[in-house]
Design a protein around this motif. Structure first.
Motif, mmCIF file in Angstrom:
data_model
loop_
_atom_site.group_PDB
_atom_site.id
_atom_site.type_symbol
_atom_site.label_atom_id
_atom_site.label_comp_id
_atom_site.label_asym_id
_atom_site.label_seq_id
_atom_site.Cartn_x
_atom_site.Cartn_y
_atom_site.Cartn_z
ATOM 1 N N ALA A 1 9.297 16.516 -4.632
ATOM 2 C CA ALA A 1 8.482 17.728 -4.733
ATOM 3 C C ALA A 1 9.137 18.652 -5.755
ATOM 4 O O ALA A 1 10.135 18.300 -6.383
ATOM 5 C CB ALA A 1 8.409 18.401 -3.358
ATOM 6 N N GLU A 2 8.566 19.821 -5.891
ATOM 7 C CA GLU A 2 9.218 20.845 -6.710
ATOM 8 C C GLU A 2 10.569 21.173 -6.071
ATOM 9 O O GLU A 2 10.735 21.028 -4.858
ATOM 10 C CB GLU A 2 8.346 22.103 -6.772
ATOM 11 C CG GLU A 2 7.055 21.919 -7.537
ATOM 12 C CD GLU A 2 7.289 21.642 -9.014
ATOM 13 O OE1 GLU A 2 8.145 22.311 -9.624
ATOM 14 O OE2 GLU A 2 6.616 20.745 -9.545
ATOM 15 N N PRO A 3 11.527 21.623 -6.860
ATOM 16 C CA PRO A 3 12.832 21.985 -6.290
ATOM 17 C C PRO A 3 12.702 23.116 -5.264
ATOM 18 O O PRO A 3 11.828 23.961 -5.376
ATOM 19 C CB PRO A 3 13.633 22.463 -7.498
ATOM 20 C CG PRO A 3 12.932 21.914 -8.690
ATOM 21 C CD PRO A 3 11.480 21.793 -8.317
ATOM 22 N N GLY B 1 9.251 7.812 0.013
ATOM 23 C CA GLY B 1 9.625 6.496 -0.507
ATOM 24 C C GLY B 1 11.118 6.282 -0.535
ATOM 25 O O GLY B 1 11.758 6.412 -1.565
ATOM 26 N N VAL B 2 11.672 5.964 0.621
ATOM 27 C CA VAL B 2 13.112 5.739 0.746
ATOM 28 C C VAL B 2 13.304 4.299 1.190
ATOM 29 O O VAL B 2 12.545 3.793 2.016
ATOM 30 C CB VAL B 2 13.730 6.704 1.786
ATOM 31 C CG1 VAL B 2 15.227 6.509 1.892
ATOM 32 C CG2 VAL B 2 13.401 8.154 1.424
ATOM 33 N N GLY B 3 14.322 3.645 0.660
ATOM 34 C CA GLY B 3 14.624 2.283 1.083
ATOM 35 C C GLY B 3 15.024 2.235 2.545
ATOM 36 O O GLY B 3 15.531 3.208 3.096
ATOM 37 N N GLY B 4 14.817 1.099 3.177
ATOM 38 C CA GLY B 4 15.160 0.943 4.588
ATOM 39 C C GLY B 4 14.027 1.435 5.474
ATOM 40 O O GLY B 4 12.857 1.361 5.117
ATOM 41 N N GLU C 1 2.440 6.966 -10.599
ATOM 42 C CA GLU C 1 2.429 6.891 -12.060
ATOM 43 C C GLU C 1 3.715 7.444 -12.673
ATOM 44 O O GLU C 1 4.283 6.861 -13.590
ATOM 45 C CB GLU C 1 1.216 7.646 -12.608
ATOM 46 C CG GLU C 1 1.065 7.495 -14.108
ATOM 47 C CD GLU C 1 -0.187 8.175 -14.620
ATOM 48 O OE1 GLU C 1 -0.111 8.808 -15.686
ATOM 49 O OE2 GLU C 1 -1.242 8.083 -13.954
ATOM 50 N N SER C 2 4.200 8.567 -12.149
ATOM 51 C CA SER C 2 5.383 9.218 -12.731
ATOM 52 C C SER C 2 6.694 8.657 -12.203
ATOM 53 O O SER C 2 7.749 8.892 -12.792
ATOM 54 C CB SER C 2 5.348 10.721 -12.437
ATOM 55 O OG SER C 2 5.571 10.960 -11.052
ATOM 56 N N GLU D 1 0.840 -1.185 0.000
ATOM 57 C CA GLU D 1 0.000 0.000 0.000
ATOM 58 C C GLU D 1 0.885 1.248 0.000
ATOM 59 O O GLU D 1 1.848 1.331 0.750
ATOM 60 C CB GLU D 1 -0.874 -0.017 1.252
ATOM 61 C CG GLU D 1 -2.060 0.883 1.145
ATOM 62 C CD GLU D 1 -2.973 0.706 2.343
ATOM 63 O OE1 GLU D 1 -3.259 1.720 2.973
ATOM 64 O OE2 GLU D 1 -3.373 -0.433 2.628
ATOM 65 N N TYR D 2 0.578 2.202 -0.845
ATOM 66 C CA TYR D 2 1.341 3.438 -0.947
ATOM 67 C C TYR D 2 0.668 4.536 -0.139
ATOM 68 O O TYR D 2 0.202 5.518 -0.693
ATOM 69 C CB TYR D 2 1.432 3.908 -2.395
ATOM 70 C CG TYR D 2 2.149 2.969 -3.326
ATOM 71 C CD1 TYR D 2 3.527 2.799 -3.230
ATOM 72 C CD2 TYR D 2 1.471 2.293 -4.316
ATOM 73 C CE1 TYR D 2 4.191 1.967 -4.101
ATOM 74 C CE2 TYR D 2 2.132 1.464 -5.196
ATOM 75 C CZ TYR D 2 3.487 1.295 -5.085
ATOM 76 O OH TYR D 2 4.156 0.484 -5.951
ATOM 77 N N SER D 3 0.616 4.410 1.144
ATOM 78 C CA SER D 3 -0.121 5.378 1.946
ATOM 79 C C SER D 3 0.484 6.776 1.880
ATOM 80 O O SER D 3 -0.230 7.763 2.013
ATOM 81 C CB SER D 3 -0.203 4.913 3.396
ATOM 82 O OG SER D 3 1.100 4.770 3.929
ATOM 83 N N SER D 4 1.776 6.892 1.653
ATOM 84 C CA SER D 4 2.394 8.219 1.659
ATOM 85 C C SER D 4 2.588 8.788 0.254
ATOM 86 O O SER D 4 3.018 9.921 0.110
ATOM 87 C CB SER D 4 3.747 8.174 2.377
ATOM 88 O OG SER D 4 4.647 7.357 1.650
ATOM 89 N N LEU D 5 2.287 8.013 -0.775
ATOM 90 C CA LEU D 5 2.487 8.467 -2.146
ATOM 91 C C LEU D 5 1.169 8.828 -2.810
ATOM 92 O O LEU D 5 0.155 8.170 -2.593
ATOM 93 C CB LEU D 5 3.185 7.381 -2.972
ATOM 94 C CG LEU D 5 4.539 6.895 -2.481
ATOM 95 C CD1 LEU D 5 5.075 5.818 -3.412
ATOM 96 C CD2 LEU D 5 5.526 8.031 -2.353
ATOM 97 N N THR D 6 1.210 9.853 -3.644
ATOM 98 C CA THR D 6 0.028 10.226 -4.414
ATOM 99 C C THR D 6 -0.044 9.366 -5.670
ATOM 100 O O THR D 6 0.952 8.751 -6.086
ATOM 101 C CB THR D 6 0.090 11.710 -4.830
ATOM 102 O OG1 THR D 6 1.178 11.888 -5.755
ATOM 103 C CG2 THR D 6 0.271 12.624 -3.616
#
Length: 188
Positions: A51-53, A86-89, A45-46, A35-40
């Motif tokens: 985020a924006e820089p 979405g970071v590993g670990g 999809e992208s 489940e991607y609870s923290s991702l839109t």
């Protein structure tokens, strides 16, 4: 440590752009059944989990507030994306520029400083966690924490980076933010 060569860690803005695009794709593909609870939906999809820089004014204002200049790899990262999901670990996210702060100024930092200061032996020559927490920037959090130590600066301007694992009370040292981020790729 990872099997990936540390020299492959991104350094420049251009390297971070390509690296993060690949990192996001690998993260989404490796976690597609979860489940991607923290991702839109757009991030999924992208494959862009950032985020924006952060603009130069934002970065400079935060550096001024903290009284430091960010190390080159963190500064380049923020120029590409102002934070990352979405970071590993065991890291949930890398903080946006405006949220990067001295660990001592954060709730977890204050708690950990008190906890680790109580049991320290002044004769012990290993790293003092309470001292590290007093002087380090907290740049990423989740179950573990990523810290950057401005008192340990490399010739290229990079600061020593640490991954702190509260569950075990251990720290792992890396030459820079870029190498620590790169290590997390092996944990996707």
């Amino acid at each position: 440590m990872t099997d990936l060569p540390l020299e492959d860690a991104p350094r420049t803005v251009e390297e971070w752009r390509g690296y993060l695009a690949e990192y996001g794709k690998e993260y989404v593909e490796a976690n597609e059944d979860e489940e991607y609870s923290s991702l839109t939906a757009e991030q999924i999809e992208s494959h862009w989990l950032g985020a924006e820089p952060a603009g130069e004014q934002t970065i400079a204002a935060q550096e001024q507030r903290l009284g430091i200049q960010f190390p080159p790899s963190l500064r380049a990262f923020l120029t590409v994306t102002d934070g990352w999901q979405g970071v590993g670990g065991w890291i949930d996210r890398i903080s946006p520029c405006a949220e990067i702060d001295w660990m001592r100024n954060t709730g977890p930092g204050d708690s950990f400083i008190h906890l680790y200061a109580e049991g320290e032996d002044p004769e012990d020559d290993t790293i003092s966690l309470a001292d590290l927490f007093r002087r380090a920037l907290l740049v990423a959090a989740g179950e573990d924490l990523w810290l950057l130590d401005p008192t340990e600066t490399q010739p290229d301007g990079e600061w020593t980076a640490y991954e702190f694992t509260p569950k075990y009370g251990t720290v792992e040292e890396y030459p820079s933010f870029a190498e620590l981020f790169h290590e997390s790729k092996d944990q996707i």
